[in-house]
Design a protein around this motif. Structure first.
Motif, PDB file in Angstrom:
ATOM      1  N   SER A  50      43.893 -70.178  88.926  1.00 36.97           N
ATOM      2  CA  SER A  50      43.015 -71.354  89.041  1.00 36.97           C
ATOM      3  C   SER A  50      41.982 -71.195  90.150  1.00 36.97           C
ATOM      4  CB  SER A  50      43.852 -72.608  89.299  1.00 36.97           C
ATOM      5  OG  SER A  50      44.721 -72.835  88.218  1.00 36.97           O
ATOM      6  N   CYS A  51      42.434 -70.796  91.367  1.00 38.33           N
ATOM      7  CA  CYS A  51      41.483 -70.718  92.491  1.00 38.33           C
ATOM      8  C   CYS A  51      41.297 -69.287  93.002  1.00 38.33           C
ATOM      9  CB  CYS A  51      41.930 -71.628  93.622  1.00 38.33           C
ATOM     10  SG  CYS A  51      43.395 -71.014  94.511  1.00 38.33           S
ATOM     11  N   HIS A  52      42.039 -68.330  92.439  1.00 40.28           N
ATOM     12  CA  HIS A  52      41.943 -66.902  92.772  1.00 40.28           C
ATOM     13  C   HIS A  52      42.441 -66.562  94.180  1.00 40.28           C
ATOM     14  CE1 HIS A  52      39.978 -66.329  88.960  1.00 40.28           C
ATOM     15  NE2 HIS A  52      39.120 -67.288  89.267  1.00 40.28           N
TER      16      HIS A  52
ATOM     17  N   GLN B 138      39.879 -65.278  77.245  1.00 47.74           N
ATOM     18  CA  GLN B 138      40.234 -65.828  75.935  1.00 47.74           C
ATOM     19  C   GLN B 138      40.960 -67.171  76.014  1.00 47.74           C
ATOM     20  OE1 GLN B 138      42.360 -62.724  73.814  1.00 47.74           O
ATOM     21  NE2 GLN B 138      40.468 -61.642  73.347  1.00 47.74           N
ATOM     22  N   HIS B 139      41.999 -67.241  76.843  1.00 43.31           N
ATOM     23  CA  HIS B 139      42.886 -68.402  76.785  1.00 43.31           C
ATOM     24  C   HIS B 139      42.946 -69.145  78.120  1.00 43.31           C
ATOM     25  CE1 HIS B 139      44.481 -65.937  73.372  1.00 43.31           C
ATOM     26  NE2 HIS B 139      44.472 -67.128  72.811  1.00 43.31           N
ATOM     27  N   VAL B 140      43.328 -70.399  78.040  1.00 46.08           N
ATOM     28  CA  VAL B 140      43.578 -71.196  79.247  1.00 46.08           C
ATOM     29  C   VAL B 140      44.699 -70.504  80.026  1.00 46.08           C
ATOM     30  CG1 VAL B 140      44.430 -73.408  80.116  1.00 46.08           C
ATOM     31  CG2 VAL B 140      42.914 -73.344  78.116  1.00 46.08           C
ATOM     32  N   GLY B 141      44.463 -70.234  81.290  1.00 46.58           N
ATOM     33  CA  GLY B 141      45.484 -69.581  82.113  1.00 46.58           C
ATOM     34  C   GLY B 141      45.222 -68.109  82.331  1.00 46.58           C
ATOM     35  N   ASP B 142      44.411 -67.461  81.460  1.00 45.12           N
ATOM     36  CA  ASP B 142      44.006 -66.086  81.754  1.00 45.12           C
ATOM     37  C   ASP B 142      43.203 -66.127  83.064  1.00 45.12           C
ATOM     38  OD1 ASP B 142      45.071 -65.407  79.301  1.00 45.12           O
ATOM     39  OD2 ASP B 142      43.180 -64.834  78.366  1.00 45.12           O
ATOM     40  N   PRO B 143      43.442 -65.195  83.972  1.00 48.67           N
ATOM     41  CA  PRO B 143      42.795 -65.291  85.278  1.00 48.67           C
ATOM     42  C   PRO B 143      41.331 -64.841  85.299  1.00 48.67           C
ATOM     43  CG  PRO B 143      44.184 -63.350  85.190  1.00 48.67           C
ATOM     44  CD  PRO B 143      44.390 -64.082  83.901  1.00 48.67           C
ATOM     45  N   GLY B 144      40.872 -64.218  84.223  1.00 48.82           N
ATOM     46  CA  GLY B 144      39.493 -63.730  84.186  1.00 48.82           C
ATOM     47  C   GLY B 144      39.256 -62.959  82.907  1.00 48.82           C
ATOM     48  N   PRO B 145      38.129 -62.225  82.850  1.00 47.36           N
ATOM     49  CA  PRO B 145      37.809 -61.496  81.620  1.00 47.36           C
ATOM     50  C   PRO B 145      38.700 -60.269  81.418  1.00 47.36           C
ATOM     51  CG  PRO B 145      36.162 -61.056  83.303  1.00 47.36           C
ATOM     52  CD  PRO B 145      37.085 -62.101  83.872  1.00 47.36           C
ATOM     53  N   TYR B 146      39.085 -60.042  80.191  1.00 41.23           N
ATOM     54  CA  TYR B 146      39.930 -58.896  79.847  1.00 41.23           C
ATOM     55  C   TYR B 146      39.246 -58.018  78.809  1.00 41.23           C
ATOM     56  CZ  TYR B 146      44.363 -59.857  82.180  1.00 41.23           C
ATOM     57  OH  TYR B 146      45.346 -60.005  83.117  1.00 41.23           O
ATOM     58  N   LEU B 147      39.388 -56.700  78.985  1.00 47.64           N
ATOM     59  CA  LEU B 147      39.082 -55.766  77.898  1.00 47.64           C
ATOM     60  C   LEU B 147      40.311 -55.780  76.993  1.00 47.64           C
ATOM     61  CD1 LEU B 147      37.821 -52.667  79.975  1.00 47.64           C
ATOM     62  CD2 LEU B 147      36.464 -54.625  79.178  1.00 47.64           C
ATOM     63  N   THR B 148      40.127 -56.148  75.736  1.00 43.59           N
ATOM     64  CA  THR B 148      41.280 -56.240  74.824  1.00 43.59           C
ATOM     65  C   THR B 148      41.244 -55.183  73.727  1.00 43.59           C
ATOM     66  OG1 THR B 148      40.074 -57.824  73.476  1.00 43.59           O
ATOM     67  CG2 THR B 148      41.562 -58.726  75.160  1.00 43.59           C
ATOM     68  N   PRO B 272      48.374 -57.508  90.841  1.00 42.73           N
ATOM     69  CA  PRO B 272      48.817 -58.470  89.830  1.00 42.73           C
ATOM     70  C   PRO B 272      47.992 -58.345  88.556  1.00 42.73           C
ATOM     71  CG  PRO B 272      47.433 -59.546  91.459  1.00 42.73           C
ATOM     72  CD  PRO B 272      47.571 -58.123  91.911  1.00 42.73           C
ATOM     73  N   ASP B 273      48.622 -58.648  87.427  1.00 39.15           N
ATOM     74  CA  ASP B 273      47.924 -58.645  86.130  1.00 39.15           C
ATOM     75  C   ASP B 273      48.456 -59.810  85.301  1.00 39.15           C
ATOM     76  OD1 ASP B 273      46.340 -56.999  83.933  1.00 39.15           O
ATOM     77  OD2 ASP B 273      48.206 -57.711  83.041  1.00 39.15           O
ATOM     78  N   GLY B 274      47.558 -60.632  84.784  1.00 39.31           N
ATOM     79  CA  GLY B 274      47.964 -61.774  83.987  1.00 39.31           C
ATOM     80  C   GLY B 274      47.981 -63.034  84.841  1.00 39.31           C
ATOM     81  N   PRO B 275      48.474 -64.151  84.297  1.00 41.31           N
ATOM     82  CA  PRO B 275      49.019 -64.342  82.953  1.00 41.31           C
ATOM     83  C   PRO B 275      48.009 -63.967  81.860  1.00 41.31           C
ATOM     84  CG  PRO B 275      49.381 -66.290  84.325  1.00 41.31           C
ATOM     85  CD  PRO B 275      48.438 -65.408  85.061  1.00 41.31           C
ATOM     86  N   PHE B 276      48.541 -63.650  80.699  1.00 39.15           N
ATOM     87  CA  PHE B 276      47.668 -63.205  79.622  1.00 39.15           C
ATOM     88  C   PHE B 276      48.230 -63.674  78.278  1.00 39.15           C
ATOM     89  CE2 PHE B 276      46.338 -60.010  76.455  1.00 39.15           C
ATOM     90  CZ  PHE B 276      44.964 -60.167  76.564  1.00 39.15           C
ATOM     91  N   GLY B 277      47.371 -64.207  77.431  1.00 40.26           N
ATOM     92  CA  GLY B 277      47.782 -64.665  76.097  1.00 40.26           C
ATOM     93  C   GLY B 277      48.200 -63.481  75.250  1.00 40.26           C
TER      94      GLY B 277
END
Lengths: 66, 480
Positions: A50-52, B138-148, B272-277
């Motif tokens: 959320s806030c990084h 992609q999804h709510v809760g993903d921390p940022g952009p992902y290469l999928t 850290p990695d994720g959370p991820f859909g």
């Protein structure tokens, strides 16, 4: 009452329990879920989506570890 | 090199050109956000049970800039379109064709760098900026952009044999990203081998290619075996590859891909990695993952960025179809009456439906056990050819009417499985699986089947009824 679940574990085998660890960010109070390994880690910080903000488990506002 | 020949080679662009009609490709000319909105469009299409390829011409990055690269997603969300890429008219016949093609690998053809469209533009260290790519959040809760749709390519340092796998990367900065190779994968094994030697692991990620190359490189191989050769088997011709800029001939990259990201996975460096859909339809937890330092990005002049909607049919369909091919080859070895296999997206990657033609006593159960030995398969169901394995109401009808659970179900515990299964107890390292024999008893001799006949109306009466309905519009009638 007779256990109807298969296996030998009785209630321990058939009762459903939560399996997800959650942490609360000390900066913005948002919750996110983490793997047990990350929760126990003393060298990799968790990252609040959320806030990084990045923090160790010991710094979390709250932890749920079922 | 002859530019017209270049465009005739199998690539993402050539595939899209072949499916240029509006009925297959939905071209979004209006600006659309890379944060959530493109993925939301895929969800909206899936709600309607429609699966056009989506071509977003003007993706808007999280910082408000318009990306220089269009985004393609839903490329393989349709079974029909995906099967057509292999020249298979009926998607239901994919498994057998795929198993045969991948079983006949063709070694790649190494071309020079100036013959590789993917190296038309080369950006070295200071010029590299991953944040220019329209990677999606992609999804709510993903921390940022992902290469999928990044096909991570490493090699075994002992044999130099390549390995390719789609593995997600969270873009964290201009030249920094996380890299998550599932611990059981061959890429993770290669990485550990380099680390045990005290070396960083060389790696290249390629993005965007013809669906045959995407599915060929997803073939389940032994270790170490080349995925590039498997892709050639599916293409029916050698896959053109070129030396990477950073790693030379040690890592060959598809010459006709869209984008290549090269770099290193530094020894014992984690973040850290994720959370991820995930493909399960759940948001997987934040985990500890290796990192990747990017040294170089190469691309076509007019590169197209490819994204897989994680957990959507976009990603499940091609992966499950590849699973069908592998399962077909595995099960047919022990159960020769096997006719077809379906891995339905409703079961994510956990269910397999097996169809048999009058299997002998015990044969369906043999086939079920073979299918359950596939790590991801958690439930396998065997039916006869009168049950359509691509119609789930048909499958449930077979379960309701052909199964005595104490006789026909096989439960097995302690097998390897997907650790992403949300139902696993905390700390579990194995899973329990179920095989269900929903076949009819085998027939004896030339007489009628020793089972109840299925209710039906005459075929000619059914045809007349269908003709009668043609003059009516069904749109206003009540839904079921």
């Amino acid at each position: 009452m007779t256990e109807t679940g298969s296996g030998t574990g009785g209630a321990a085998m058939t009762e459903k329990r939560g399996n997800t660890c959650w942490v609360q960010c000390p900066k913005c109070s948002a919750w996110h879920h983490v793997a047990p390994d990350l929760l126990r880690s003393t060298h990799v910080k968790m990252h609040c989506p959320s806030c990084h903000f990045e923090f160790f488990a010991a710094e979390a506002q709250a932890v749920i570890d079922p | 090199m002859d530019k017209s020949l270049k465009s005739a080679l199998p690539s993402l662009g050539s595939f899209l050109t072949g499916f240029g009609s509006e009925s297959v490709v939905l071209r979004m000319a209006a600006p659309i956000a890379t944060v959530h909105d493109i993925t939301a469009l895929q969800y909206a299409l899936q709600e309607k049970k429609r699966y056009p390829i989506v071509f977003a011409e003007k993706p808007i990055l999280s910082d408000g800039r318009e990306s220089a690269f269009p985004v393609v997603c839903n490329l393989t969300a349709s079974r029909e379109v995906t099967a057509a890429a292999l020249g298979v008219e009926d998607h239901r016949a994919f498994a057998k064709t795929y198993a045969s093609a991948v079983g006949s690998p063709i070694a790649p053809l190494v071309v020079s760098r100036d013959e590789a469209p993917v190296q038309e533009v080369v950006q070295h260290s200071d010029e590299v900026n991953l944040l220019d790519l329209p990677a999606l959040t992609q999804h709510v809760g993903d921390p940022g952009p992902y290469l999928t749709a990044a096909h991570a390519t490493t090699y075994d340092p002992d044999t130099l044999v390549d390995n390719v796998a789609i593995q997600r990367c969270w873009v964290k900065g201009a030249a920094a990203m996380s890299y998550f190779p599932y611990p059981a994968t061959h890429n993770a094994r290669n990485m550990r081998k380099f680390w045990e030697r005290g070396e960083d692991c060389p790696i290249a990620f390629w993005i965007g290619h013809h669906p045959l190359v995407l599915m060929g490189t997803q073939a389940k191989m032994g270790y170490p075996e080349s995925h590039l050769s498997a892709a050639g088997g599916l293409l029916g011709q050698p896959l053109r590859v070129a030396p990477s800029v950073t790693h030379g001939e040690r890592i060959l990259v598809p010459a006709d891909a869209e984008i290549v990201i090269e770099g290193w996975v530094p020894k014992d460096t984690f973040g850290p990695d994720g959370p991820f859909g995930e493909y399960t339809g759940y948001l997987g937890p934040q985990m500890i993952a290796p990192t990747c330092e990017v040294t170089c990005i190469t691309r076509r002049q007019n590169a197209i960025y490819h994204d897989y909607g994680s957990g959507l049919d976009d990603m499940l369909v091609p992966d499950n179809m590849v699973m069908e091919g592998k399962l077909y080859a595995m099960v047919a070895q022990v159960a020769p009456s096997l006719v077809n296999v379906h891995v339905p997206t409703s079961g994510r990657r956990f269910h397999a439906y097996l169809q048999f033609d009058n299997p002998a006593q015990g044969e369906a159960r043999d086939g079920l056990m073979a299918a359950l030995s596939y790590r991801r398969v958690k439930t396998a169901i065997a039916v006869n050819t009168d049950v359509d394995v691509f119609e789930e109401t048909d499958m449930l009808w077979a379960l309701a009417t052909r199964v005595q659970w104490d006789r026909d179900s096989i439960g097995v515990s302690g097998l390897s499985g997907s650790m992403l299964d949300p139902s696993l107890p905390k700390g579990a390292r194995t899973t329990s699986k179920l095989g269900i024999d929903a076949t009819l008893p085998p027939g004896e001799g030339a007489g009628p089947s020793p089972s109840l006949p299925r209710s039906r109306v005459p075929e000619d009466a059914l045809e007349r009824a269908r003709d009668l309905l043609k003059s009516h519009s069904a749109e206003e009638w009540p839904l079921g």
